[in-house]
Design a protein around this motif. Structure first.
Motif, PDB file in Angstrom:
ATOM      1  N   ALA A 100       0.830  -1.213   0.000  1.00 47.28           N
ATOM      2  CA  ALA A 100       0.000   0.000   0.000  1.00 47.28           C
ATOM      3  C   ALA A 100       0.865   1.263   0.000  1.00 47.28           C
ATOM      4  O   ALA A 100       0.536   2.247  -0.663  1.00 47.28           O
ATOM      5  CB  ALA A 100      -0.923  -0.008   1.219  1.00 47.28           C
ATOM      6  N   MET A 101       1.975   1.247   0.726  1.00 51.07           N
ATOM      7  CA  MET A 101       2.822   2.446   0.803  1.00 51.07           C
ATOM      8  C   MET A 101       3.595   2.700  -0.491  1.00 51.07           C
ATOM      9  O   MET A 101       4.025   3.822  -0.754  1.00 51.07           O
ATOM     10  CB  MET A 101       3.814   2.328   1.975  1.00 51.07           C
ATOM     11  CG  MET A 101       3.155   2.538   3.333  1.00 51.07           C
ATOM     12  SD  MET A 101       4.280   2.248   4.719  1.00 51.07           S
ATOM     13  CE  MET A 101       5.376   3.669   4.622  1.00 51.07           C
ATOM     14  N   SER A 102       3.782   1.646  -1.281  1.00 53.48           N
ATOM     15  CA  SER A 102       4.521   1.810  -2.539  1.00 53.48           C
ATOM     16  C   SER A 102       3.831   2.827  -3.449  1.00 53.48           C
ATOM     17  O   SER A 102       4.487   3.585  -4.160  1.00 53.48           O
ATOM     18  CB  SER A 102       4.604   0.478  -3.288  1.00 53.48           C
ATOM     19  OG  SER A 102       5.342  -0.439  -2.521  1.00 53.48           O
ATOM     20  N   ARG A 103       2.492   2.843  -3.381  1.00 55.86           N
ATOM     21  CA  ARG A 103       1.743   3.747  -4.268  1.00 55.86           C
ATOM     22  C   ARG A 103       2.032   5.219  -3.941  1.00 55.86           C
ATOM     23  O   ARG A 103       2.584   5.926  -4.786  1.00 55.86           O
ATOM     24  CB  ARG A 103       0.243   3.439  -4.198  1.00 55.86           C
ATOM     25  CG  ARG A 103      -0.350   3.181  -5.579  1.00 55.86           C
ATOM     26  CD  ARG A 103      -1.691   2.504  -5.475  1.00 55.86           C
ATOM     27  NE  ARG A 103      -1.610   1.223  -4.787  1.00 55.86           N
ATOM     28  CZ  ARG A 103      -2.416   0.856  -3.796  1.00 55.86           C
ATOM     29  NH1 ARG A 103      -3.366   1.643  -3.366  1.00 55.86           N
ATOM     30  NH2 ARG A 103      -2.296  -0.335  -3.247  1.00 55.86           N
ATOM     31  N   PRO A 104       1.733   5.686  -2.739  1.00 58.19           N
ATOM     32  CA  PRO A 104       2.038   7.106  -2.458  1.00 58.19           C
ATOM     33  C   PRO A 104       3.523   7.444  -2.526  1.00 58.19           C
ATOM     34  O   PRO A 104       3.878   8.580  -2.852  1.00 58.19           O
ATOM     35  CB  PRO A 104       1.489   7.334  -1.043  1.00 58.19           C
ATOM     36  CG  PRO A 104       1.204   5.988  -0.476  1.00 58.19           C
ATOM     37  CD  PRO A 104       0.991   5.068  -1.630  1.00 58.19           C
ATOM     38  N   LEU A 105       4.391   6.488  -2.241  1.00 59.77           N
ATOM     39  CA  LEU A 105       5.826   6.796  -2.297  1.00 59.77           C
ATOM     40  C   LEU A 105       6.348   6.825  -3.728  1.00 59.77           C
ATOM     41  O   LEU A 105       7.387   7.400  -4.015  1.00 59.77           O
ATOM     42  CB  LEU A 105       6.639   5.763  -1.494  1.00 59.77           C
ATOM     43  CG  LEU A 105       6.563   5.854   0.041  1.00 59.77           C
ATOM     44  CD1 LEU A 105       7.297   4.681   0.677  1.00 59.77           C
ATOM     45  CD2 LEU A 105       7.149   7.184   0.547  1.00 59.77           C
ATOM     46  N   SER A 162      -2.062   4.771   3.470  1.00 58.88           N
ATOM     47  CA  SER A 162      -2.268   3.321   3.453  1.00 58.88           C
ATOM     48  C   SER A 162      -3.303   2.874   4.473  1.00 58.88           C
ATOM     49  O   SER A 162      -4.106   1.989   4.195  1.00 58.88           O
ATOM     50  CB  SER A 162      -0.948   2.596   3.717  1.00 58.88           C
ATOM     51  OG  SER A 162       0.009   3.035   2.789  1.00 58.88           O
ATOM     52  N   VAL A 163      -3.280   3.477   5.685  1.00 58.63           N
ATOM     53  CA  VAL A 163      -4.258   3.037   6.685  1.00 58.63           C
ATOM     54  C   VAL A 163      -5.678   3.536   6.363  1.00 58.63           C
ATOM     55  O   VAL A 163      -6.651   3.033   6.912  1.00 58.63           O
ATOM     56  CB  VAL A 163      -3.856   3.409   8.144  1.00 58.63           C
ATOM     57  CG1 VAL A 163      -2.587   2.694   8.566  1.00 58.63           C
ATOM     58  CG2 VAL A 163      -3.724   4.910   8.341  1.00 58.63           C
TER      59      VAL A 163
END
Ligand code: ASP
Length: 323
Positions: free
Chosen positions: A51-56, A272-273
């Motif tokens: 999930a964090m890969s997307r915003p990062l 992500s959360v």
């Protein structure tokens, strides 16, 4: 130095300079997991990393650094460059290991920059299929009658499974042989294979085995029943009054991360959360995702401190130590 070499050297310096100038992150981020692949902490790590890969805008690569009690991964992250490319996922062990280890080589309160809280996960008391007890009452009678034969699996001193087992043994005033693993994924394999009798492990690892009828489940460690396992009674309602263990997960970086880097990681965790897919995936596994206001350094710092203050004295009283 010959001129072409000088030219090449200048060119590579120029490249290095432009890479430095690029905003963070310009390559993949590594998330260290203190336990074996396929286990509960690893499962949480993989959901949140994806999930964090997307915003990062960069891949977050999950790397397992398993050790008994999960004590090596935090040390690696403490010693990593604080550039945001190496981060740590850990659970309640960050709050319990200081009281359990006399020679811990990291200090959760001073060696890390905090990113934020991820989720809460209850635990379940499960046994291999051959254990001839159909419910918790029968299991207690069986375990007490066979205390010299029954083996309890855990992921080493400092693991959530260790904490839960320690509290369980003290609550029923019976000690069992304890078999430590580098994570509850290998422990679960041995439980399924019948080499060990029972363990207490997070729902993120036990839900599919319980639903598939592969293990016997005797109770859940939360105060109230878990919506994803509605038929499984709490240990409290089955007579272990006040028995409650909740496992929380959080993200950390090495101390000294530049503020813009830390802010990017916090923002990515908060995105992500909030993500409905993440919340659903965790809920299906019995976990509750923290709201974005808790996915912050301040909330994690306060929670960690409160948990250290809560568990430290209880563990010291139990007199359990690892060197
Ligand atoms: N979280 C588990 C425990 O602390 C270990 C693991 O993730 O494998 O027992």
């Amino acid at each position: 130095m010959k001129l072409p070499y000088l030219g090449a050297a200048l060119l590579s310096l120029a490249f290095a300079g432009s890479a430095l100038a690029q905003p963070y992150p310009n390559r993949s981020v590594t998330m260290l997991v203190p336990y074996a692949a396929g286990g509960p902490t690893d499962t949480v790590a993989r959901v949140i990393a994806q999930a964090m890969s997307r915003p990062l805008g960069q891949t977050v690569v999950v790397e397992n650094r398993p050790s008994a009690g999960g004590i090596l991964a935090p040390e690696s992250v403490k010693n990593a460059k604080p550039d945001g490319y190496t981060i740590l996922i850990h659970h309640i062990g960050m709050a319990t290991t200081p009281a359990l280890y006399r020679k811990l080589r990291f200090n959760p309160l001073t060696d890390f920059d905090y990113i934020g809280l991820i989720n809460d996960v209850p635990m379940t008391l499960v046994a291999n299929e051959k254990v001839p007890a159909k419910d918790f009452k029968e299991f207690l009678a069986y375990a007490k009658a066979n205390k010299d034969k029954v083996a309890y699996a855990n992921a080493g001193i400092g693991a959530a499974s260790h904490l839960c087992g320690m509290l369980f043994m003290s609550a029923i005033e019976t000690q069992f042989l304890t078999v430590p693993y580098k994570g509850t994924a290998p422990a679960m394999n041995d439980l399924l294979g019948g080499q060990v009798h029972f363990m207490c492990d997070q729902t993120t690892n036990t839900t599919s085995q319980i639903k598939g009828g592969k293990v016997k489940a005797y109770g859940v460690t939360s105060k109230t029943r878990v919506p994803s396992l509605p038929d499984l009674p709490t240990l409290d309602e089955q007579g272990l009054k006040g028995f409650e263990v909740g496992i929380w997960h959080a993200l950390y970086g090495p101390k000294g991360m530049p503020k813009p880097v830390q802010d990017k990681l916090v923002a990515a965790l908060q995105e992500s959360v909030k993500d409905e897919t993440v919340k659903k995936r965790f809920a299906d596994l019995g976990a509750t995702t923290y709201p974005p206001e808790k996915a912050t350094p301040a909330a994690l710092q306060a929670h960690l401190k409160a948990e250290i203050d809560k568990w430290g004295p209880l563990i010291k009283k139990a007199g359990v130590y690892a060197d």
